[in-house]
Enzyme design. Sequence first.
Site, PDB file in Angstrom:
ATOM      1  N   SER A 175       0.820  -1.223   0.000  1.00  0.00           N
ATOM      2  CA  SER A 175       0.000   0.000   0.000  1.00  0.00           C
ATOM      3  C   SER A 175       0.847   1.263   0.000  1.00  0.00           C
ATOM      4  O   SER A 175       1.687   1.455   0.871  1.00  0.00           O
ATOM      5  CB  SER A 175      -0.889   0.052   1.247  1.00  0.00           C
ATOM      6  OG  SER A 175      -1.892  -0.895   1.169  1.00  0.00           O
ATOM      7  N   HIS A 202      -3.383   0.532  -4.472  1.00  0.00           N
ATOM      8  CA  HIS A 202      -2.850  -0.587  -5.243  1.00  0.00           C
ATOM      9  C   HIS A 202      -3.272  -0.409  -6.704  1.00  0.00           C
ATOM     10  O   HIS A 202      -4.438  -0.580  -7.035  1.00  0.00           O
ATOM     11  CB  HIS A 202      -3.390  -1.924  -4.715  1.00  0.00           C
ATOM     12  CG  HIS A 202      -2.826  -2.306  -3.374  1.00  0.00           C
ATOM     13  ND1 HIS A 202      -1.801  -3.211  -3.228  1.00  0.00           N
ATOM     14  CD2 HIS A 202      -3.139  -1.898  -2.137  1.00  0.00           C
ATOM     15  CE1 HIS A 202      -1.512  -3.352  -1.949  1.00  0.00           C
ATOM     16  NE2 HIS A 202      -2.311  -2.554  -1.259  1.00  0.00           N
ATOM     17  N   HIS A 213      -5.395  -9.515  -1.831  1.00  0.00           N
ATOM     18  CA  HIS A 213      -5.477  -9.841  -0.409  1.00  0.00           C
ATOM     19  C   HIS A 213      -6.606 -10.839  -0.155  1.00  0.00           C
ATOM     20  O   HIS A 213      -7.630 -10.815  -0.842  1.00  0.00           O
ATOM     21  CB  HIS A 213      -5.771  -8.579   0.424  1.00  0.00           C
ATOM     22  CG  HIS A 213      -4.791  -7.460   0.213  1.00  0.00           C
ATOM     23  ND1 HIS A 213      -4.898  -6.579  -0.835  1.00  0.00           N
ATOM     24  CD2 HIS A 213      -3.709  -7.083   0.924  1.00  0.00           C
ATOM     25  CE1 HIS A 213      -3.909  -5.704  -0.760  1.00  0.00           C
ATOM     26  NE2 HIS A 213      -3.168  -5.981   0.293  1.00  0.00           N
ATOM     27  N   TYR A 250      -8.575 -10.654   2.319  1.00  0.00           N
ATOM     28  CA  TYR A 250      -9.767  -9.918   2.783  1.00  0.00           C
ATOM     29  C   TYR A 250     -10.612  -9.372   1.636  1.00  0.00           C
ATOM     30  O   TYR A 250     -11.758  -8.986   1.833  1.00  0.00           O
ATOM     31  CB  TYR A 250      -9.392  -8.789   3.751  1.00  0.00           C
ATOM     32  CG  TYR A 250      -8.570  -7.645   3.167  1.00  0.00           C
ATOM     33  CD1 TYR A 250      -9.136  -6.735   2.280  1.00  0.00           C
ATOM     34  CD2 TYR A 250      -7.236  -7.481   3.514  1.00  0.00           C
ATOM     35  CE1 TYR A 250      -8.387  -5.697   1.740  1.00  0.00           C
ATOM     36  CE2 TYR A 250      -6.477  -6.448   2.985  1.00  0.00           C
ATOM     37  CZ  TYR A 250      -7.062  -5.566   2.098  1.00  0.00           C
ATOM     38  OH  TYR A 250      -6.311  -4.548   1.569  1.00  0.00           O
ATOM     39  N   GLU A 251     -10.060  -9.327   0.428  1.00  0.00           N
ATOM     40  CA  GLU A 251     -10.852  -8.877  -0.725  1.00  0.00           C
ATOM     41  C   GLU A 251     -11.838  -9.959  -1.168  1.00  0.00           C
ATOM     42  O   GLU A 251     -12.662  -9.721  -2.050  1.00  0.00           O
ATOM     43  CB  GLU A 251      -9.924  -8.512  -1.895  1.00  0.00           C
ATOM     44  CG  GLU A 251      -9.068  -7.285  -1.639  1.00  0.00           C
ATOM     45  CD  GLU A 251      -8.068  -7.023  -2.764  1.00  0.00           C
ATOM     46  OE1 GLU A 251      -8.438  -6.344  -3.732  1.00  0.00           O
ATOM     47  OE2 GLU A 251      -6.926  -7.513  -2.677  1.00  0.00           O
ATOM     48  N   ALA A 275       2.716  -2.529   3.920  1.00  0.00           N
ATOM     49  CA  ALA A 275       2.484  -1.532   4.959  1.00  0.00           C
ATOM     50  C   ALA A 275       2.060  -2.300   6.201  1.00  0.00           C
ATOM     51  O   ALA A 275       1.302  -3.258   6.106  1.00  0.00           O
ATOM     52  CB  ALA A 275       1.377  -0.583   4.524  1.00  0.00           C
ATOM     53  N   MET A 292      -1.850  -7.495   6.783  1.00  0.00           N
ATOM     54  CA  MET A 292      -2.881  -8.373   6.216  1.00  0.00           C
ATOM     55  C   MET A 292      -2.436  -9.025   4.906  1.00  0.00           C
ATOM     56  O   MET A 292      -3.269  -9.366   4.066  1.00  0.00           O
ATOM     57  CB  MET A 292      -4.164  -7.563   5.970  1.00  0.00           C
ATOM     58  CG  MET A 292      -4.652  -6.783   7.177  1.00  0.00           C
ATOM     59  SD  MET A 292      -5.971  -5.645   6.740  1.00  0.00           S
ATOM     60  CE  MET A 292      -6.074  -4.659   8.254  1.00  0.00           C
ATOM     61  N   SER A 293      -1.135  -9.189   4.726  1.00  0.00           N
ATOM     62  CA  SER A 293      -0.661  -9.731   3.439  1.00  0.00           C
ATOM     63  C   SER A 293       0.634 -10.512   3.631  1.00  0.00           C
ATOM     64  O   SER A 293       0.963 -10.942   4.739  1.00  0.00           O
ATOM     65  CB  SER A 293      -0.418  -8.566   2.468  1.00  0.00           C
ATOM     66  OG  SER A 293       0.686  -7.784   2.879  1.00  0.00           O
ATOM     67  N   ASN A 311       2.013   3.139  10.834  1.00  0.00           N
ATOM     68  CA  ASN A 311       1.277   3.649  12.000  1.00  0.00           C
ATOM     69  C   ASN A 311       1.627   2.815  13.223  1.00  0.00           C
ATOM     70  O   ASN A 311       2.054   1.666  13.086  1.00  0.00           O
ATOM     71  CB  ASN A 311      -0.245   3.546  11.736  1.00  0.00           C
ATOM     72  CG  ASN A 311      -0.671   2.127  11.398  1.00  0.00           C
ATOM     73  OD1 ASN A 311      -0.511   1.657  10.273  1.00  0.00           O
ATOM     74  ND2 ASN A 311      -1.180   1.421  12.393  1.00  0.00           N
ATOM     75  N   HIS A 347      -7.017   3.877   6.629  1.00  0.00           N
ATOM     76  CA  HIS A 347      -6.272   3.521   5.414  1.00  0.00           C
ATOM     77  C   HIS A 347      -5.658   4.755   4.762  1.00  0.00           C
ATOM     78  O   HIS A 347      -4.583   4.688   4.157  1.00  0.00           O
ATOM     79  CB  HIS A 347      -7.199   2.785   4.441  1.00  0.00           C
ATOM     80  CG  HIS A 347      -6.502   2.232   3.240  1.00  0.00           C
ATOM     81  ND1 HIS A 347      -5.446   1.338   3.328  1.00  0.00           N
ATOM     82  CD2 HIS A 347      -6.671   2.447   1.901  1.00  0.00           C
ATOM     83  CE1 HIS A 347      -5.024   1.030   2.100  1.00  0.00           C
ATOM     84  NE2 HIS A 347      -5.749   1.701   1.226  1.00  0.00           N
TER      85      HIS A 347
END
Length: 277
Positions: A33, A64, A88, A90-91, A118, A216-217, A240, A252
């Site tokens: 990201s 992306h 991902h 989550y997609e 990220a 998450m990746s 963060n 995000h």
Amino acid sequence: MINIPIFDRAQVSARYIRERIESDVDVAVVLGSGLGTFAETLRDPVIIPYEEIPDFARSTVEGHSGRLVFGKLQNADVRVAVMQGRFHYYEGYSLDEVTLPIRAFGLMGVNRLVLTNAAGGINLNFKAGDFMLISDHINLMLISPLRGQHDHRMGDRFPDMTEVYAREFRQIAQEEASDMGIQLYAGVYMALQGPNYETPAEIRMMRLLGADAVGMSTVPEAIVARQMGMRTLGISLITNAAAGIGDEPINHEDVMQTGYRVSEQFSTLISRVLARM
Ligand code: HPA
């Protein structure tokens, strides 16, 4: 479609990419990201939107771009294939879909891979904008991309995970960062399914479990690369402080902004490391 083995699907993608770029590839890179800038620095680029590549999924996340950029490094004769945006879990994609590009690279004969992402900083020494070399990971997604009927053409059924992130590549990254005067931390990346960020209690748990950063990746891609015998370098951009560490809510937009802020420095670091891999 469902019944076509993943190996054969990845083979079709690999052949298509190979034909379009008319070249072998030395190293493949996946950009996380907000980290897309590096792709813009390549010489004589060939750009292929994901929708043109058979069996590739689509990027649905802001930050992306959704294209494969092939080209040479500015200052070295290294041929690089860059994924400007990844898929991902989550997609809603299956882990076969998430990792298909890695398998395609593997089938193209690419045996070196750079995974970037990220991540939220769990280690209290980290601040937004820091880089973390991934020394190891914890798969708290609790699902493996290798689950399912085994296809021996992919590699071992039970791949060893002792050194997912190659020691020699970490050494190179440390040397280049140090040369640039950049602080490069090393730590453990923990992957969750997402897409919601974590609760402060979850972050406290993850710290107890030995995680330094959360995202998450990356982990499914690294597992597939390992199975295919590719050597991997992983770098997280800490965008963060993880939930509950600061007072700020996480969003995000801020994650991407941190990416854009350091993307030039990140791009230089990646280029220098790639030239030596
Ligand atoms: N948690 C999970 N994934 C992330 C974060 C985070 O705080 N920041 C960027 N990706």
